[in-house]
Write an enzyme that holds these catalytic residues in place. Structure first.
Site, PDB file in Angstrom:
ATOM      1  N   ASP A  10       0.654  -1.160   0.050  1.00 49.01           N
ATOM      2  CA  ASP A  10       0.267  -0.550  -0.284  1.00 49.01           C
ATOM      3  C   ASP A  10       1.038   1.026  -0.184  1.00 49.01           C
ATOM      4  O   ASP A  10       2.163   1.059   0.750  1.00 49.01           O
ATOM      5  CB  ASP A  10      -1.926  -0.371   1.154  1.00 49.01           C
ATOM      6  CG  ASP A  10      -1.714   1.051   1.170  1.00 49.01           C
ATOM      7  OD1 ASP A  10      -3.063   1.809   0.581  1.00 49.01           O
ATOM      8  OD2 ASP A  10      -1.854   2.207   2.218  1.00 49.01           O
ATOM      9  N   SER A  11       0.428   2.319  -0.242  1.00 48.61           N
ATOM     10  CA  SER A  11       1.117   3.565  -0.055  1.00 48.61           C
ATOM     11  C   SER A  11       1.202   4.265   1.364  1.00 48.61           C
ATOM     12  O   SER A  11       2.113   4.958   0.646  1.00 48.61           O
ATOM     13  CB  SER A  11       0.197   4.552  -0.797  1.00 48.61           C
ATOM     14  OG  SER A  11      -0.571   5.523  -0.069  1.00 48.61           O
ATOM     15  N   TYR A  42      -0.855   8.399  -2.465  1.00 52.53           N
ATOM     16  CA  TYR A  42      -0.357   7.983  -4.425  1.00 52.53           C
ATOM     17  C   TYR A  42      -1.584   8.595  -5.433  1.00 52.53           C
ATOM     18  O   TYR A  42      -0.871   9.081  -6.658  1.00 52.53           O
ATOM     19  CB  TYR A  42      -0.395   6.964  -4.327  1.00 52.53           C
ATOM     20  CG  TYR A  42       1.010   5.609  -4.058  1.00 52.53           C
ATOM     21  CD1 TYR A  42       2.043   6.661  -3.228  1.00 52.53           C
ATOM     22  CD2 TYR A  42       0.809   4.501  -4.172  1.00 52.53           C
ATOM     23  CE1 TYR A  42       2.810   5.220  -3.081  1.00 52.53           C
ATOM     24  CE2 TYR A  42       2.006   3.389  -3.950  1.00 52.53           C
ATOM     25  CZ  TYR A  42       3.189   4.830  -3.462  1.00 52.53           C
ATOM     26  OH  TYR A  42       4.103   3.342  -3.300  1.00 52.53           O
ATOM     27  N   GLY A  43      -2.837   9.627  -4.496  1.00 51.63           N
ATOM     28  CA  GLY A  43      -3.693   9.128  -5.154  1.00 51.63           C
ATOM     29  C   GLY A  43      -3.722  10.854  -5.810  1.00 51.63           C
ATOM     30  O   GLY A  43      -4.068  11.057  -7.398  1.00 51.63           O
ATOM     31  N   CYS A  73      -4.764  -1.689  -1.805  1.00 57.88           N
ATOM     32  CA  CYS A  73      -4.441  -0.375  -2.207  1.00 57.88           C
ATOM     33  C   CYS A  73      -5.872  -0.206  -3.373  1.00 57.88           C
ATOM     34  O   CYS A  73      -5.132  -0.423  -4.640  1.00 57.88           O
ATOM     35  CB  CYS A  73      -3.113   0.390  -2.499  1.00 57.88           C
ATOM     36  SG  CYS A  73      -2.804   1.770  -2.793  1.00 57.88           S
ATOM     37  N   ASN A  74      -6.267   0.393  -3.751  1.00 61.94           N
ATOM     38  CA  ASN A  74      -7.029   0.966  -4.621  1.00 61.94           C
ATOM     39  C   ASN A  74      -6.839   1.803  -5.908  1.00 61.94           C
ATOM     40  O   ASN A  74      -6.360   1.166  -7.313  1.00 61.94           O
ATOM     41  CB  ASN A  74      -8.378   1.416  -4.156  1.00 61.94           C
ATOM     42  CG  ASN A  74      -9.134   0.926  -2.722  1.00 61.94           C
ATOM     43  OD1 ASN A  74     -10.162  -0.310  -4.303  1.00 61.94           O
ATOM     44  ND2 ASN A  74      -9.146   0.280  -2.692  1.00 61.94           N
ATOM     45  N   THR A  75      -5.619   2.591  -5.505  1.00 63.53           N
ATOM     46  CA  THR A  75      -4.606   3.390  -6.547  1.00 63.53           C
ATOM     47  C   THR A  75      -4.240   2.756  -7.501  1.00 63.53           C
ATOM     48  O   THR A  75      -4.242   2.812  -8.490  1.00 63.53           O
ATOM     49  CB  THR A  75      -4.522   4.493  -5.590  1.00 63.53           C
ATOM     50  OG1 THR A  75      -5.406   5.178  -4.830  1.00 63.53           O
ATOM     51  CG2 THR A  75      -3.538   5.891  -6.897  1.00 63.53           C
ATOM     52  N   GLU A 152      -2.806   9.109   7.581  1.00 65.88           N
ATOM     53  CA  GLU A 152      -1.639   8.689   7.742  1.00 65.88           C
ATOM     54  C   GLU A 152      -1.010   9.686   8.981  1.00 65.88           C
ATOM     55  O   GLU A 152      -0.114   8.849   9.448  1.00 65.88           O
ATOM     56  CB  GLU A 152       0.128   9.084   7.166  1.00 65.88           C
ATOM     57  CG  GLU A 152      -0.938   8.245   5.659  1.00 65.88           C
ATOM     58  CD  GLU A 152       0.283   7.445   5.818  1.00 65.88           C
ATOM     59  OE1 GLU A 152       1.021   6.932   5.734  1.00 65.88           O
ATOM     60  OE2 GLU A 152      -0.657   6.452   5.242  1.00 65.88           O
ATOM     61  N   CYS A 183     -10.873   3.472  -1.129  1.00 63.22           N
ATOM     62  CA  CYS A 183      -9.865   3.390  -1.068  1.00 63.22           C
ATOM     63  C   CYS A 183      -9.293   3.044   0.540  1.00 63.22           C
ATOM     64  O   CYS A 183     -10.048   3.070   1.890  1.00 63.22           O
ATOM     65  CB  CYS A 183      -9.469   5.008  -0.398  1.00 63.22           C
ATOM     66  SG  CYS A 183      -7.092   5.500  -0.091  1.00 63.22           S
ATOM     67  N   THR A 184      -8.121   2.180   0.748  1.00 68.21           N
ATOM     68  CA  THR A 184      -7.682   1.138   2.095  1.00 68.21           C
ATOM     69  C   THR A 184      -7.910   1.616   2.947  1.00 68.21           C
ATOM     70  O   THR A 184      -7.752   1.401   4.461  1.00 68.21           O
ATOM     71  CB  THR A 184      -7.208   0.032   1.341  1.00 68.21           C
ATOM     72  OG1 THR A 184      -5.764   1.006   1.215  1.00 68.21           O
ATOM     73  CG2 THR A 184      -6.899  -1.071   0.887  1.00 68.21           C
ATOM     74  N   HIS A 185      -7.871   3.469   3.057  1.00 66.07           N
ATOM     75  CA  HIS A 185      -6.917   4.167   4.247  1.00 66.07           C
ATOM     76  C   HIS A 185      -8.966   4.305   5.281  1.00 66.07           C
ATOM     77  O   HIS A 185      -8.894   4.950   6.066  1.00 66.07           O
ATOM     78  CB  HIS A 185      -6.036   5.748   4.168  1.00 66.07           C
ATOM     79  CG  HIS A 185      -5.272   5.607   3.674  1.00 66.07           C
ATOM     80  ND1 HIS A 185      -4.081   4.981   2.772  1.00 66.07           N
ATOM     81  CD2 HIS A 185      -4.265   5.654   4.423  1.00 66.07           C
ATOM     82  CE1 HIS A 185      -3.067   5.087   2.841  1.00 66.07           C
ATOM     83  NE2 HIS A 185      -2.740   5.446   4.052  1.00 66.07           N
TER      84      HIS A 185
HETATM   85  N1  DGL Z   1      -5.447   3.074   0.076  1.00 68.44           N
HETATM   86  C1  DGL Z   1      -4.292   3.734  -0.834  1.00 68.44           C
HETATM   87  C2  DGL Z   1      -5.626   3.636  -1.613  1.00 68.44           C
HETATM   88  O1  DGL Z   1      -6.338   2.549  -1.535  1.00 68.44           O
HETATM   89  C3  DGL Z   1      -3.875   5.184  -1.509  1.00 68.44           C
HETATM   90  C4  DGL Z   1      -3.689   6.296  -0.823  1.00 68.44           C
HETATM   91  C5  DGL Z   1      -2.872   7.144  -1.528  1.00 68.44           C
HETATM   92  O2  DGL Z   1      -1.916   6.960  -1.102  1.00 68.44           O
HETATM   93  O3  DGL Z   1      -3.972   8.319  -1.904  1.00 68.44           O
HETATM   94  O4  DGL Z   1      -6.320   3.542  -3.150  1.00 68.44           O
END
Ligand code: DGL
Length: 270
Positions: A10-11, A42-43, A73-75, A152, A183-185
């Site tokens: 993940d990011s 990362y988004g 991580c979805n991104t 974060e 988004c997994t966050h």
């Molecule tokens: N947790 C990530 C996701 O599921 C990335 C979030 C990010 O870094 O922008 O997209």
């Protein structure tokens, strides 16, 4: 049987929402996790850069002799999963397909919302996958760029977090009966999100759905870890500070873990 660990990337700390589910559903499986908090989020980054970083995380996990890689991580899934899964000879899972399927099952009024990073929303991948499964479903996507920095920085219950979630989600309130946390966050903000959306809105945590798919693949390829194998040792790596990662992770996972720092210069870019 295959006693090698499962790799997660993940990011940052978001993929821990998938790991928590893995620990609940498949507690005997061993975990190697890498979170690139030094370069999160990362988004907002360009697709090429996200692809490059994701490859670096994948290559790092491969040095740990993993039997499967989960893009938690979805991104990264939206940008690089199709390409990377074709290049590897171990199973590679993303989080987007499982979440889409679960949302279709949950919606009664065929009105699904998706909240995600800018890149995931821009890719339109959830809409595409959901409408492939059911073209009648209306999908409304919303980018929430302020959510990942909150998570974060371990600010998931503060009044600032409440204000940000309330302001960001306002356009979706009353418009959908099901909301994909794309988004997994975001599951770390789940109580606030549920509060803002209302109790009747079903929240879909793609991480939980993904672990069901991990289990299916482990069975299909007959690569489950032997339950009688010697004690496992889960390993967590972060490209940023160990203490912050460890605080968030132990709080979220409810267990003590070992965290090591990975240098971007020496290990990932090297
Ligand atoms: N947790 C990530 C996701 O599921 C990335 C979030 C990010 O870094 O922008 O997209």
């Amino acid at each position: 049987m295959d006693n090698r660990p499962i790799g997660f990337l993940d990011s940052g700390v978001g993929g821990l929402t998938v790991v928590r589910e893995l620990m609940r559903q498949l507690p005997h499986e061993e975990i190697v996790y890498i979170g690139d908090s030094a370069r999160a989020p990362y988004g907002p980054r360009p697709a090429d850069q996200i692809r490059e970083y994701t490859w670096q995380l994948v290559n790092f996990l491969l040095t740990k002799n993993v039997k499967m890689i989960v893009f938690a991580c979805n991104t990264a899934t939206a940008v690089a999963w199709e390409e990377i899964k074709k290049s590897l000879d171990i199973p590679v899972l993303g989080v987007i397909l499982p979440g889409s399927g679960a949302a279709i099952k949950a919606t009664k009024e065929k009105k699904i919302g998706v909240i995600a990073t800018q890149m995931t929303v821009q890719s339109d991948i959830y809409k595409t996958k959901v409408q492939l499964l059911d073209p009648q479903v209306e999908v409304t996507s919303l980018a929430c760029p302020r959510f990942v920095p909150l998570v974060e920085s371990n600010e998931t219950t503060s009044s600032v977090a409440k204000k940000v979630v309330y302001e960001t989600l306002a356009p979706l309130v009353g418009k959908v009966d099901t909301l994909i946390l794309g988004c997994t966050h975001y599951p770390l903000l789940r109580p606030i999100i549920q509060n803002v959306m209302g109790p009747e809105v079903k929240l879909i945590d793609s991480g939980a759905e993904t672990v069901r798919d991990i289990s299916v693949l482990l069975n299909y390829f007959e690569i489950n870890r032997n339950r009688e194998a010697q004690e496992k040792s889960d390993r967590f790596y972060t490209t940023a500070g160990v203490t912050s990662f460890q605080d968030i992770a132990e709080n979220w996972l409810g267990t003590t873990i070992t965290v090591e720092h990975v240098s971007l210069e020496e290990t990932l870019n090297g």
